[in-house]
Write an enzyme that holds these catalytic residues in place. Sequence first.
Site, PDB file in Angstrom:
ATOM      1  N   ASP A 298       6.376  -3.721  36.391  1.00 47.26           N
ATOM      2  CA  ASP A 298       6.617  -3.647  34.953  1.00 47.26           C
ATOM      3  C   ASP A 298       6.320  -5.004  34.308  1.00 47.26           C
ATOM      4  O   ASP A 298       6.615  -6.054  34.871  1.00 47.26           O
ATOM      5  CB  ASP A 298       8.077  -3.263  34.719  1.00 47.26           C
ATOM      6  CG  ASP A 298       8.395  -2.999  33.267  1.00 47.26           C
ATOM      7  OD1 ASP A 298       7.839  -2.048  32.698  1.00 47.26           O
ATOM      8  OD2 ASP A 298       9.211  -3.753  32.701  1.00 47.26           O
TER       9      ASP A 298
ATOM     10  N   GLU B 221      -0.677  -6.074  27.019  1.00 52.72           N
ATOM     11  CA  GLU B 221      -1.539  -6.679  26.010  1.00 52.72           C
ATOM     12  C   GLU B 221      -2.333  -5.579  25.335  1.00 52.72           C
ATOM     13  O   GLU B 221      -2.405  -4.449  25.819  1.00 52.72           O
ATOM     14  CB  GLU B 221      -2.506  -7.696  26.630  1.00 52.72           C
ATOM     15  CG  GLU B 221      -1.877  -9.009  27.067  1.00 52.72           C
ATOM     16  CD  GLU B 221      -1.549  -9.936  25.904  1.00 52.72           C
ATOM     17  OE1 GLU B 221      -1.714  -9.515  24.741  1.00 52.72           O
ATOM     18  OE2 GLU B 221      -1.111 -11.073  26.161  1.00 52.72           O
TER      19      GLU B 221
END
Length: 539
Positions: free
Chosen positions: A199, A267
Amino acid sequence: MREWWRDAVIYQIYPRSFQDDNGDGIGDLRGIARRLPYVAGLGVDCIWLSPIFMSPQKDMGYDISDYMAIDPLFGTMADFDDLIATAHDLGLKVITDQVLSHTSDQHEWFRQSRQNRDNPKADWYVWADPLPDGSPPTNWHSHFGGPAWEFDPQRGQYYLHNFLAAQPDLNFHNPDVVDAILETCKFWLDRGLDGFRLDTVNYYVHDAQLRSNPPAQTAPQVMATDLYGMQDNIYNKSRPENLDFLKKLRLLTNQYDDIMMVGEVGEGGQKAIRLMGEYTEGDTHLHMAYSFAMLGPEFTPEHLRNCIEGFQQGAPGGHPSWSFSNHDVPRHVTRWADHAVSPNDLARLTCAMLMAFEGTIGIYQGEELGQTETVLTYDELTDPPALRYWPGIKGRDGCRTPMVWEHDQPNAGFSDGTPWLPVKDPQKTCAVDLSEADKGSTLHFYRDAIAFRKENPALTIGKTAFLNLAAPLLGFTRHCAAQRITCVFNMSKDPQTLSLSGPATIVGPHHARLEDASLVLPGNGFAYLSHDGELVLSA
């Protein structure tokens, strides 16, 4: 020998919502184990379990208070061991979420760290003094709203939290923290796990100088509540030192046979694709990575091509993982509904696309049923960002509602108790039993498409060469020494027709037809074309 994960199909299970066998309304490990024959029957290679570790559940398990214990909500360590054994007997690999960037504020490490500034774990988290005016040390924002710093009066300092204040960030500049985290990973590998889904893999290391972020380089198209997107987040994540930790993690996994690590790169845009490449290049970092590049609202041929080609060109030695849905974003059948003739047409189109992509493929529980996003009212919500910013942010609960098994059973067979999130009638129409009975269902299509991918080396080991087709068409050829298949997808509601330069045959699952020397694609149509030599398609 080619590693199992390179062309695998991984099935994500959200444990809270898969199957509840003890009647408390929350899914559990025994329930998952009981339903694994269904998962194996899809033809997938591996299951990914979202967090099942000890947690106060402030962020549904992504706030871990003990890395080496199973939360009683989900069962016992014996239940976990039984699940691993059952999965392996069915030919399924098992990976779990590892949430390493932060812990719960209830973790013993943090309890000790916050006591004072000179205890043995004082530097295990990111602490900093207030600025002279009492404000936080930097301008960094939390993903869940507000500053990424929380003042702790016991220490008289701020601590960093990229998510909830109840999720303090660990200090990966401290080698003792790195060693402790590696020990927790080793614990699960020793219990038989086949790997990890990491994660927020680019959040481990923060800027040691605590520099504030500059404004976003381009004006963000975000709501006022998304303060995070208004900065160029170059100091609070994606630091180059992150790779140093990944090297250590890879050295650990290399001590075991057949282990795989897939990282979630938090991102957007081409930066995400670049980081995917950096994090998977060579054999010293992650085995593969995925980003949110295909998990957003954009659904165009140009976007998907840019994602795949961007990775090919930026990381020729890396390995990607692609998916359209997971537990953090609206289900793609709903997210891309404006492009759909019908939800099922879009579900089949996107499945055919995924199974043709080069790399590893991820699907999210219920996706194989054509499941849609659940519409919830405020009083039904559990997700922290949604509770804070409703109705501007709808949150993640809509994609996390329980799996639907038997349409005429209470809660569609998920639980005999009151489910933690409601099971609603629109979702019941996709129930497994109804889908099994309908040979034309999305479920049967997924099985056929997964089998077709596995049966054709062009789709597993073949390289990708894109065709120069105008929107709304996406086309590419997958080719290896043994086979060549051209894949064509109509990403719109409107029919499209293409002329073919030579003979070709439609193979596998499809929604198209050949007429003379033309390929006719209905709205959301698609086809796999088998052919010898080059095949040119033109409008």
